[in-house]
Design a protein around this motif. Structure first.
Motif, PDB file in Angstrom:
ATOM      1  N   GLU A   1       0.822  -1.218   0.000  1.00 22.27           N
ATOM      2  CA  GLU A   1       0.000   0.000   0.000  1.00 22.27           C
ATOM      3  C   GLU A   1       0.853   1.263   0.000  1.00 22.27           C
ATOM      4  O   GLU A   1       0.449   2.295  -0.534  1.00 22.27           O
ATOM      5  CB  GLU A   1      -0.929  -0.008   1.216  1.00 22.27           C
ATOM      6  CG  GLU A   1      -2.037  -1.057   1.128  1.00 22.27           C
ATOM      7  CD  GLU A   1      -2.824  -1.186   2.427  1.00 22.27           C
ATOM      8  OE1 GLU A   1      -2.388  -0.590   3.448  1.00 22.27           O
ATOM      9  OE2 GLU A   1      -3.851  -1.886   2.423  1.00 22.27           O
ATOM     10  N   HIS A   2       2.036   1.186   0.606  1.00 25.72           N
ATOM     11  CA  HIS A   2       2.929   2.347   0.670  1.00 25.72           C
ATOM     12  C   HIS A   2       4.070   2.252  -0.342  1.00 25.72           C
ATOM     13  O   HIS A   2       5.034   3.015  -0.266  1.00 25.72           O
ATOM     14  CB  HIS A   2       3.488   2.491   2.090  1.00 25.72           C
ATOM     15  CG  HIS A   2       2.465   2.922   3.098  1.00 25.72           C
ATOM     16  ND1 HIS A   2       1.591   2.033   3.696  1.00 25.72           N
ATOM     17  CD2 HIS A   2       2.153   4.153   3.592  1.00 25.72           C
ATOM     18  CE1 HIS A   2       0.805   2.690   4.539  1.00 25.72           C
ATOM     19  NE2 HIS A   2       1.117   3.972   4.490  1.00 25.72           N
ATOM     20  N   LYS A   3       3.950   1.302  -1.287  1.00 26.21           N
ATOM     21  CA  LYS A   3       4.930   1.126  -2.371  1.00 26.21           C
ATOM     22  C   LYS A   3       6.356   0.959  -1.843  1.00 26.21           C
ATOM     23  O   LYS A   3       7.318   1.550  -2.348  1.00 26.21           O
ATOM     24  CB  LYS A   3       4.853   2.301  -3.351  1.00 26.21           C
ATOM     25  CG  LYS A   3       3.488   2.431  -4.024  1.00 26.21           C
ATOM     26  CD  LYS A   3       3.488   3.479  -5.101  1.00 26.21           C
ATOM     27  CE  LYS A   3       2.112   3.628  -5.734  1.00 26.21           C
ATOM     28  NZ  LYS A   3       1.604   2.363  -6.323  1.00 26.21           N
TER      29      LYS A   3
ATOM     30  N   GLY B   1       6.098   0.289  -8.580  1.00 25.03           N
ATOM     31  CA  GLY B   1       6.571   1.186  -9.621  1.00 25.03           C
ATOM     32  C   GLY B   1       7.982   0.931 -10.094  1.00 25.03           C
ATOM     33  O   GLY B   1       8.660   1.839 -10.588  1.00 25.03           O
ATOM     34  N   PHE B   2       8.435  -0.322  -9.995  1.00 21.17           N
ATOM     35  CA  PHE B   2       9.790  -0.669 -10.428  1.00 21.17           C
ATOM     36  C   PHE B   2       9.723  -1.435 -11.746  1.00 21.17           C
ATOM     37  O   PHE B   2       8.982  -2.409 -11.872  1.00 21.17           O
ATOM     38  CB  PHE B   2      10.479  -1.530  -9.372  1.00 21.17           C
ATOM     39  CG  PHE B   2      11.865  -1.992  -9.763  1.00 21.17           C
ATOM     40  CD1 PHE B   2      12.960  -1.172  -9.561  1.00 21.17           C
ATOM     41  CD2 PHE B   2      12.066  -3.246 -10.331  1.00 21.17           C
ATOM     42  CE1 PHE B   2      14.241  -1.591  -9.912  1.00 21.17           C
ATOM     43  CE2 PHE B   2      13.334  -3.676 -10.689  1.00 21.17           C
ATOM     44  CZ  PHE B   2      14.427  -2.840 -10.479  1.00 21.17           C
ATOM     45  N   THR B   3      10.510  -0.994 -12.728  1.00 25.09           N
ATOM     46  CA  THR B   3      10.578  -1.684 -14.016  1.00 25.09           C
ATOM     47  C   THR B   3      11.913  -2.405 -14.129  1.00 25.09           C
ATOM     48  O   THR B   3      12.961  -1.760 -14.242  1.00 25.09           O
ATOM     49  CB  THR B   3      10.439  -0.693 -15.184  1.00 25.09           C
ATOM     50  OG1 THR B   3       9.199   0.011 -15.059  1.00 25.09           O
ATOM     51  CG2 THR B   3      10.471  -1.433 -16.520  1.00 25.09           C
ATOM     52  N   PRO B   4      11.910  -3.735 -14.074  1.00 29.37           N
ATOM     53  CA  PRO B   4      13.177  -4.470 -14.173  1.00 29.37           C
ATOM     54  C   PRO B   4      13.777  -4.336 -15.561  1.00 29.37           C
ATOM     55  O   PRO B   4      13.060  -4.264 -16.560  1.00 29.37           O
ATOM     56  CB  PRO B   4      12.776  -5.916 -13.881  1.00 29.37           C
ATOM     57  CG  PRO B   4      11.324  -5.989 -14.205  1.00 29.37           C
ATOM     58  CD  PRO B   4      10.753  -4.636 -13.910  1.00 29.37           C
ATOM     59  N   THR B   5      15.092  -4.299 -15.627  1.00 28.23           N
ATOM     60  CA  THR B   5      15.765  -4.216 -16.915  1.00 28.23           C
ATOM     61  C   THR B   5      15.676  -5.555 -17.641  1.00 28.23           C
ATOM     62  O   THR B   5      15.421  -6.603 -17.039  1.00 28.23           O
ATOM     63  CB  THR B   5      17.248  -3.858 -16.732  1.00 28.23           C
ATOM     64  OG1 THR B   5      17.901  -4.931 -16.037  1.00 28.23           O
ATOM     65  CG2 THR B   5      17.412  -2.564 -15.953  1.00 28.23           C
ATOM     66  N   PHE B   6      15.917  -5.497 -18.930  1.00 22.79           N
ATOM     67  CA  PHE B   6      15.956  -6.716 -19.728  1.00 22.79           C
ATOM     68  C   PHE B   6      17.022  -7.673 -19.193  1.00 22.79           C
ATOM     69  O   PHE B   6      16.812  -8.880 -19.083  1.00 22.79           O
ATOM     70  CB  PHE B   6      16.249  -6.338 -21.180  1.00 22.79           C
ATOM     71  CG  PHE B   6      16.584  -7.505 -22.062  1.00 22.79           C
ATOM     72  CD1 PHE B   6      15.634  -8.457 -22.369  1.00 22.79           C
ATOM     73  CD2 PHE B   6      17.865  -7.646 -22.581  1.00 22.79           C
ATOM     74  CE1 PHE B   6      15.943  -9.536 -23.183  1.00 22.79           C
ATOM     75  CE2 PHE B   6      18.182  -8.719 -23.392  1.00 22.79           C
ATOM     76  CZ  PHE B   6      17.222  -9.666 -23.699  1.00 22.79           C
ATOM     77  N   GLU B   7      18.186  -7.126 -18.831  1.00 22.18           N
ATOM     78  CA  GLU B   7      19.273  -7.966 -18.324  1.00 22.18           C
ATOM     79  C   GLU B   7      18.876  -8.638 -17.013  1.00 22.18           C
ATOM     80  O   GLU B   7      19.247  -9.781 -16.746  1.00 22.18           O
ATOM     81  CB  GLU B   7      20.531  -7.115 -18.136  1.00 22.18           C
ATOM     82  CG  GLU B   7      21.121  -6.619 -19.446  1.00 22.18           C
ATOM     83  CD  GLU B   7      22.132  -5.511 -19.232  1.00 22.18           C
ATOM     84  OE1 GLU B   7      21.857  -4.637 -18.382  1.00 22.18           O
ATOM     85  OE2 GLU B   7      23.173  -5.524 -19.898  1.00 22.18           O
ATOM     86  N   MET B   8      18.127  -7.919 -16.179  1.00 21.58           N
ATOM     87  CA  MET B   8      17.678  -8.495 -14.915  1.00 21.58           C
ATOM     88  C   MET B   8      16.750  -9.678 -15.165  1.00 21.58           C
ATOM     89  O   MET B   8      16.859 -10.724 -14.518  1.00 21.58           O
ATOM     90  CB  MET B   8      16.975  -7.428 -14.075  1.00 21.58           C
ATOM     91  CG  MET B   8      16.495  -7.932 -12.723  1.00 21.58           C
ATOM     92  SD  MET B   8      15.724  -6.637 -11.725  1.00 21.58           S
ATOM     93  CE  MET B   8      17.154  -5.643 -11.327  1.00 21.58           C
ATOM     94  N   LEU B   9      15.841  -9.533 -16.118  1.00 21.23           N
ATOM     95  CA  LEU B   9      14.932 -10.634 -16.433  1.00 21.23           C
ATOM     96  C   LEU B   9      15.693 -11.833 -16.985  1.00 21.23           C
ATOM     97  O   LEU B   9      15.401 -12.984 -16.652  1.00 21.23           O
ATOM     98  CB  LEU B   9      13.875 -10.172 -17.437  1.00 21.23           C
ATOM     99  CG  LEU B   9      12.869  -9.133 -16.932  1.00 21.23           C
ATOM    100  CD1 LEU B   9      11.951  -8.693 -18.061  1.00 21.23           C
ATOM    101  CD2 LEU B   9      12.060  -9.678 -15.767  1.00 21.23           C
ATOM    102  N   LEU B  10      16.680 -11.558 -17.839  1.00 26.16           N
ATOM    103  CA  LEU B  10      17.468 -12.653 -18.400  1.00 26.16           C
ATOM    104  C   LEU B  10      18.215 -13.428 -17.327  1.00 26.16           C
ATOM    105  O   LEU B  10      18.371 -14.646 -17.414  1.00 26.16           O
ATOM    106  CB  LEU B  10      18.479 -12.110 -19.417  1.00 26.16           C
ATOM    107  CG  LEU B  10      18.035 -11.946 -20.868  1.00 26.16           C
ATOM    108  CD1 LEU B  10      19.219 -11.502 -21.706  1.00 26.16           C
ATOM    109  CD2 LEU B  10      17.443 -13.230 -21.424  1.00 26.16           C
ATOM    110  N   SER B  11      18.697 -12.733 -16.317  1.00 22.22           N
ATOM    111  CA  SER B  11      19.536 -13.382 -15.314  1.00 22.22           C
ATOM    112  C   SER B  11      18.738 -13.941 -14.146  1.00 22.22           C
ATOM    113  O   SER B  11      19.308 -14.556 -13.244  1.00 22.22           O
ATOM    114  CB  SER B  11      20.577 -12.394 -14.780  1.00 22.22           C
ATOM    115  OG  SER B  11      19.953 -11.326 -14.112  1.00 22.22           O
ATOM    116  N   SER B  12      17.415 -13.758 -14.149  1.00 26.78           N
ATOM    117  CA  SER B  12      16.598 -14.254 -13.044  1.00 26.78           C
ATOM    118  C   SER B  12      16.433 -15.765 -13.128  1.00 26.78           C
ATOM    119  O   SER B  12      16.118 -16.310 -14.191  1.00 26.78           O
ATOM    120  CB  SER B  12      15.214 -13.597 -13.065  1.00 26.78           C
ATOM    121  OG  SER B  12      15.308 -12.218 -12.808  1.00 26.78           O
TER     122      SER B  12
END
Length: 413
Positions: A316-318, A387-398
């Motif tokens: 609720e408080h992000k 409100g956080f947008t993960p980077t493409f590299e972050m998604l690849l390395s997850s």
């Protein structure tokens, strides 16, 4: 959580094509982050030659017998012992078709009890009457039972302790059998072993990774800079508070700390009271301490079905919820985990230690330090909420991407 595999796959494939056509190269997210590390290779000839670990029977021709001590049915330690068991099978010490539970849903005591009822082959067995949860059975009863097994019946060859409390408890019993301690945050500060290089006792071994949690919090700060992060814990060593404080001092952010009593009861009324108090602590941290990030420390919430309600105030408080250990928190509403523990790799390492001990090596002479290869887990729904947008590299390395009702193994995308 519901799988959104098709959507995620399309996003990643399209992005890869754009990068490829533009002539850009994709740099692994882990190449430059603060969690890079080298893992010990226990299959190397050096260790194997110095400390043989191949399956063998006792000199009398009997099976080796293992006692197990844990705290309670904690999912993290359940997963850790699961991979030790699987590695013991792979190394030839035990035999079975398949385990009765999955790695992410393990009650350690039930697993050990199941193993104790199986014919695991000629080398090794677990002892049903020496399979303990300290939080429920109490130190006095466990000590009496374990002493009876070791000193009177003489039917235990190794005591395997999972976690800081079981490790310190078993060490203080001073039993004349090898003690192997796994799953501790800092066994040196806890007084279980003398140092990463030397346990200080021929009969005691503990797995050590001296800087795991300083690296972890540095990664969180680099990824999502904050000024004040909240932490609630019941034991500052188990919660890695000294390590986290070192990272905070180096980066000029502060930690709002609250120490609470550990839940050591399975009585429903006690549990309701504990979680109601915890919920109020969270509310005060947000409204009065003005935290802008939170880290969920180990052993504070042990029931998955409590998390949605407890985490709601952060959403609720992000406010992002980072995790010390445990993918189950990410699945149930936390934001991000960079795990300092590679359970599969550690399972193989610990299996090797068990094998070397049963082959006659003194636990105090065996290598204790194992630096895991980290992995990243992220909850995309929570990322969107804060409100956080993960980077493409972050998604690849997850390793795992959670969205909806189930996790997505990133390697499948």
């Amino acid at each position: 959580m519901k799988k959104n595999k098709a959507v995620l796959s399309c996003i990643l494939v399209i992005t890869l094509l754009v990068w490829a056509l533009s002539g850009c190269s994709v740099t692994s997210y882990q190449e430059n982050n603060s969690m890079d590390m080298v893992k010990v290779d226990t299959s190397s000839g050096v260790l194997q030659n110095r400390f043989p670990s191949e399956p063998m029977v006792k000199g009398s021709g009997e099976k080796f017998r293992i006692a197990y001590i844990d705290i309670d049915e904690y999912p993290v330690t359940g997963s850790m012992i699961y991979y030790v068991i699987e590695s013991l099978k792979q190394d030839g010490w035990i035999e079975y078709d398949s385990l009765p539970m999955s790695a992410d849903n393990v009650d350690a005591q039930k697993l050990i009890h199941w193993l104790s009822e199986q014919d695991l082959g000629p080398y090794l067995e677990f002892v049903s009457s020496a399979n303990y949860y300290l939080a429920y059975e109490g130190e006095e009863a466990v000590a009496q039972s374990l002493r009876d097994h070791v000193e009177n019946k003489k039917d235990i060859d190794v005591v395997f302790a999972m976690g800081t409390w079981p490790g310190t408890f078993a060490k203080n019993l001073d039993l004349d059998v090898p003690l192997l301690v796994y799953g501790t945050v800092d066994p040196v500060r806890a007084g279980i072993v003398q140092s990463a290089e030397n346990s200080g006792d021929d009969m005691i071994w503990a797995q050590v990774d001296p800087s795991a949690f300083t690296r972890q919090l540095q990664f969180y700060y680099d990824t999502y800079p904050f000024t004040k992060i909240g932490m609630v814990y019941n034991d500052e060593i188990v919660a890695a508070v000294p390590d986290y404080e070192r990272t905070a001092a180096e980066n000029n952010f502060t930690i709002a700390k609250v120490r609470i009593g550990k839940l050591e009861s399975n009585n429903p009324a006690d549990q309701e009271r504990y979680y109601a108090d915890l919920k109020e602590v969270y509310r005060k941290m947000i409204l009065e301490d003005k935290i802008d990030a939170y880290l969920i420390n180990t052993d504070v919430i042990t029931e998955n079905d409590r998390m949605e309600d407890l985490f709601r105030v952060f959403h609720e408080h992000k406010i992002p919820i980072f995790v010390q250990v445990g993918d189950n928190y990410i699945e149930n509403g936390a934001f991000m985990l960079v795990s300092p523990r590679d359970y599969k790799g550690l399972g193989a390492f610990v299996s090797y230690i068990v094998g070397a001990t049963l082959n006659g090596a003194k636990p105090g002479e065996l290598p204790q330090e194992y630096t895991s290869s980290p992995y990243l887990s992220i909850n995309l729904d929570v990322a969107d909420t804060i409100g956080f947008t993960p980077t493409f590299e972050m998604l690849l390395s997850s390793e795992y991407i959670y969205t909806g009702e189930k996790q997505e193994a990133a390697g499948e995308l």
